[in-house]
Design an enzyme around this catalytic site. Structure first.
Site, PDB file in Angstrom:
ATOM      1  N   ASP A 274      -6.950  -4.001   2.404  1.00  0.00           N
ATOM      2  CA  ASP A 274      -5.867  -3.025   2.249  1.00  0.00           C
ATOM      3  C   ASP A 274      -5.560  -2.422   3.622  1.00  0.00           C
ATOM      4  O   ASP A 274      -6.370  -2.515   4.548  1.00  0.00           O
ATOM      5  CB  ASP A 274      -6.258  -1.905   1.282  1.00  0.00           C
ATOM      6  CG  ASP A 274      -5.129  -0.885   1.084  1.00  0.00           C
ATOM      7  OD1 ASP A 274      -4.006  -1.299   0.768  1.00  0.00           O
ATOM      8  OD2 ASP A 274      -5.371   0.318   1.275  1.00  0.00           O
ATOM      9  N   SER A 275      -4.413  -1.771   3.725  1.00  0.00           N
ATOM     10  CA  SER A 275      -4.068  -1.108   4.985  1.00  0.00           C
ATOM     11  C   SER A 275      -5.065   0.016   5.296  1.00  0.00           C
ATOM     12  O   SER A 275      -5.279   0.340   6.451  1.00  0.00           O
ATOM     13  CB  SER A 275      -2.650  -0.538   4.894  1.00  0.00           C
ATOM     14  OG  SER A 275      -2.590   0.414   3.851  1.00  0.00           O
TER      15      SER A 275
ATOM     16  N   THR B 225       2.075  -3.506  -0.726  1.00  0.00           N
ATOM     17  CA  THR B 225       2.993  -3.750   0.390  1.00  0.00           C
ATOM     18  C   THR B 225       2.681  -5.111   1.020  1.00  0.00           C
ATOM     19  O   THR B 225       3.588  -5.906   1.295  1.00  0.00           O
ATOM     20  CB  THR B 225       2.858  -2.612   1.431  1.00  0.00           C
ATOM     21  OG1 THR B 225       2.962  -1.361   0.741  1.00  0.00           O
ATOM     22  CG2 THR B 225       3.919  -2.702   2.494  1.00  0.00           C
TER      23      THR B 225
ATOM     24  N   CYS C 147      -3.298  -4.554  -1.882  1.00  0.00           N
ATOM     25  CA  CYS C 147      -2.255  -3.728  -1.282  1.00  0.00           C
ATOM     26  C   CYS C 147      -0.927  -4.301  -1.745  1.00  0.00           C
ATOM     27  O   CYS C 147      -0.647  -5.492  -1.536  1.00  0.00           O
ATOM     28  CB  CYS C 147      -2.389  -3.821   0.237  1.00  0.00           C
ATOM     29  SG  CYS C 147      -1.060  -3.054   1.162  1.00  0.00           S
TER      30      CYS C 147
ATOM     31  N   CYS D 244       1.339   1.003  -5.783  1.00  0.00           N
ATOM     32  CA  CYS D 244       0.675   1.074  -4.476  1.00  0.00           C
ATOM     33  C   CYS D 244      -0.770   1.427  -4.790  1.00  0.00           C
ATOM     34  O   CYS D 244      -1.022   2.348  -5.580  1.00  0.00           O
ATOM     35  CB  CYS D 244       1.323   2.156  -3.620  1.00  0.00           C
ATOM     36  SG  CYS D 244       0.388   2.549  -2.119  1.00  0.00           S
TER      37      CYS D 244
ATOM     38  N   GLU E 228      -4.408   9.208   2.925  1.00  0.00           N
ATOM     39  CA  GLU E 228      -5.221   8.771   4.076  1.00  0.00           C
ATOM     40  C   GLU E 228      -5.791   9.981   4.824  1.00  0.00           C
ATOM     41  O   GLU E 228      -6.848   9.892   5.431  1.00  0.00           O
ATOM     42  CB  GLU E 228      -4.376   7.921   5.044  1.00  0.00           C
ATOM     43  CG  GLU E 228      -4.055   6.537   4.521  1.00  0.00           C
ATOM     44  CD  GLU E 228      -5.218   5.540   4.647  1.00  0.00           C
ATOM     45  OE1 GLU E 228      -5.877   5.511   5.690  1.00  0.00           O
ATOM     46  OE2 GLU E 228      -5.466   4.787   3.680  1.00  0.00           O
TER      47      GLU E 228
ATOM     48  N   TYR F  23       1.173   1.043   6.097  1.00  0.00           N
ATOM     49  CA  TYR F  23       2.060  -0.103   6.277  1.00  0.00           C
ATOM     50  C   TYR F  23       3.438   0.158   5.657  1.00  0.00           C
ATOM     51  O   TYR F  23       4.402  -0.526   5.970  1.00  0.00           O
ATOM     52  CB  TYR F  23       1.486  -1.319   5.541  1.00  0.00           C
ATOM     53  CG  TYR F  23       0.379  -2.070   6.235  1.00  0.00           C
ATOM     54  CD1 TYR F  23      -0.235  -1.580   7.396  1.00  0.00           C
ATOM     55  CD2 TYR F  23      -0.056  -3.292   5.725  1.00  0.00           C
ATOM     56  CE1 TYR F  23      -1.256  -2.292   8.008  1.00  0.00           C
ATOM     57  CE2 TYR F  23      -1.069  -4.011   6.339  1.00  0.00           C
ATOM     58  CZ  TYR F  23      -1.667  -3.509   7.477  1.00  0.00           C
ATOM     59  OH  TYR F  23      -2.671  -4.223   8.069  1.00  0.00           O
ATOM     60  N   GLY F  24       3.474   1.126   4.736  1.00  0.00           N
ATOM     61  CA  GLY F  24       4.631   1.287   3.844  1.00  0.00           C
ATOM     62  C   GLY F  24       5.983   1.499   4.487  1.00  0.00           C
ATOM     63  O   GLY F  24       7.009   1.225   3.878  1.00  0.00           O
TER      64      GLY F  24
ATOM     65  N   HIS G 125      -3.020   2.891  -3.217  1.00  0.00           N
ATOM     66  CA  HIS G 125      -3.419   4.266  -2.881  1.00  0.00           C
ATOM     67  C   HIS G 125      -3.125   5.236  -4.032  1.00  0.00           C
ATOM     68  O   HIS G 125      -3.803   6.244  -4.189  1.00  0.00           O
ATOM     69  CB  HIS G 125      -2.643   4.764  -1.665  1.00  0.00           C
ATOM     70  CG  HIS G 125      -3.187   4.302  -0.347  1.00  0.00           C
ATOM     71  ND1 HIS G 125      -3.032   3.019   0.108  1.00  0.00           N
ATOM     72  CD2 HIS G 125      -3.867   4.960   0.617  1.00  0.00           C
ATOM     73  CE1 HIS G 125      -3.591   2.915   1.309  1.00  0.00           C
ATOM     74  NE2 HIS G 125      -4.105   4.080   1.640  1.00  0.00           N
TER      75      HIS G 125
HETATM   76  N1  DGL Z   1      -2.106   0.649  -0.489  1.00  0.00           N
HETATM   77  C1  DGL Z   1      -1.000  -0.100  -0.030  1.00  0.00           C
HETATM   78  C2  DGL Z   1      -0.066  -0.539  -1.114  1.00  0.00           C
HETATM   79  O1  DGL Z   1      -0.548  -0.838  -2.167  1.00  0.00           O
HETATM   80  C3  DGL Z   1      -0.408   0.223   1.295  1.00  0.00           C
HETATM   81  C4  DGL Z   1       0.123   1.545   1.521  1.00  0.00           C
HETATM   82  C5  DGL Z   1       0.535   1.747   2.946  1.00  0.00           C
HETATM   83  O2  DGL Z   1      -0.218   1.368   3.849  1.00  0.00           O
HETATM   84  O3  DGL Z   1       1.630   2.285   3.170  1.00  0.00           O
HETATM   85  O4  DGL Z   1       1.126  -0.645  -0.939  1.00  0.00           O
END
Ligand code: DGL
Length: 276
Positions: A7-8, A73, A71, A189, A156, A39-40, A191
């Site tokens: 994951d990011s 994204t 993840c 997502c 985060e 990453y979003g 997160h």
């Molecule tokens: N947890 C990730 C997702 O499912 C990435 C979120 C991010 O880094 O912006 O999209």
């Protein structure tokens, strides 16, 4: 050979928790690209290159037989290209799986009136991947995608229970006209699994909330059952290793909130000198 979970940042820990509960013996290595999270808000191309570096590291350095992009994204922006171009060239006998399709399919199966809300990062929303994947199962579905750009940075930063998070839950969910009338809400997502409670509380009681962790774990177990040639190569030593591109102390400290006490992380460098 371990299973790699990528994951990011911390989001994939919500997936790892469920996967580890179902496959307690299997060895697993988690990699969070915390140095470059979130990453979003990044472009598809940028996300692809980061994911490629992460998968390359998990396969070359950590020897993973199978990598789960935990993840959304990364799954939306990079999975297909990794599977179709990168893997056949570098590790044709290994596998990379994503989280988005199993979750989209479950949402399509759960909805009562076909009206589904999806909370996701801006990049996942821009990819329209949920729209596409839900539409494959349920062509008449009314899918309302909502980008929640502030959720990941707050999570985060350890602010998932703060007044700031409460404000954004109200703004993105409770007072969001786009979500009026949905009967199912996807946390698109990984997160967002960590703010599931707050999101549920902001919605009418009859709206079903789907966080992907459990679904992804179920599908992974099913995949391994159907592919004993892959499953047989995965070590059964109960190994859990945490790698981060960021500060390992901070990763372990924050990560414990999501995964449980006693976690330690090691820092790795995955950036290559030049992008292809
Ligand atoms: N947890 C990730 C997702 O499912 C990435 C979120 C991010 O880094 O912006 O999209």
């Amino acid at each position: 050979m371990p299973i790699g979970i990528f994951d990011s940042g911390f989001g994939g820990l919500s997936v790892l928790r469920h996967v580890a509960a179902r496959l307690p013996e299997h060895d697993m290595v988690y990699l969070g690209d915390s140095a470059r999270a979130p990453y979003g808000g990044r472009s598809k191309e940028e996300v692809y290159h980061y994911v490629e570096e992460a998968v390359a590291h998990l396969m070359r350095e950590a020897g993973c037989q199978l990598v789960v992009l935990a993840c959304n994204t990364a799954s939306a922006d990079a999975l297909r290209r990794i599977q179709q171009e990168w893997l056949p060239k570098h590790f044709p006998e290994r596998r990379v799986l994503g989280v988005l399709i199993p979750v989209a399919e479950r949402a399509a199966a759960m909805t009562v009136r076909g009206s589904i809300g999806v909370l996701a990062t801006a990049s996942t929303v821009a990819s329209d991947a949920y729209l596409r994947e839900i539409g494959k199962v349920l062509p008449a579905a009314d899918v309302r995608q909502v980008a929640c750009p502030l959720f990941v940075p707050l999570i985060e930063a350890g602010e998932e229970r703060s007044p700031a998070m409460a404000y954004f839950v109200e703004k993105y969910v409770e007072k969001n006209a786009a979500l009026q009338g949905v009967d199912t809400l996807v946390l698109g997502c990984t997160h967002y699994g960590f703010v599931e409670e707050q999101v549920r509380a902001a919605l009418p009681a009859d709206v079903a909330v789907l966080a992907g962790g459990e679904v992804v774990a179920e599908r992974l177990v099913d995949y391994l059952r159907r592919h004993p040639e892959i499953d047989g190569l995965i070590g059964r030593g109960r190994r859990r290793e945490f790698l981060t591109t960021g500060d390992p102390g901070a990763f372990a400290r924050h990560g414990e909130r999501f995964y449980g006490a006693g976690m330690s992380a090691r820092q790795v460098v995955i950036v290559r000198d030049r992008l292809p």
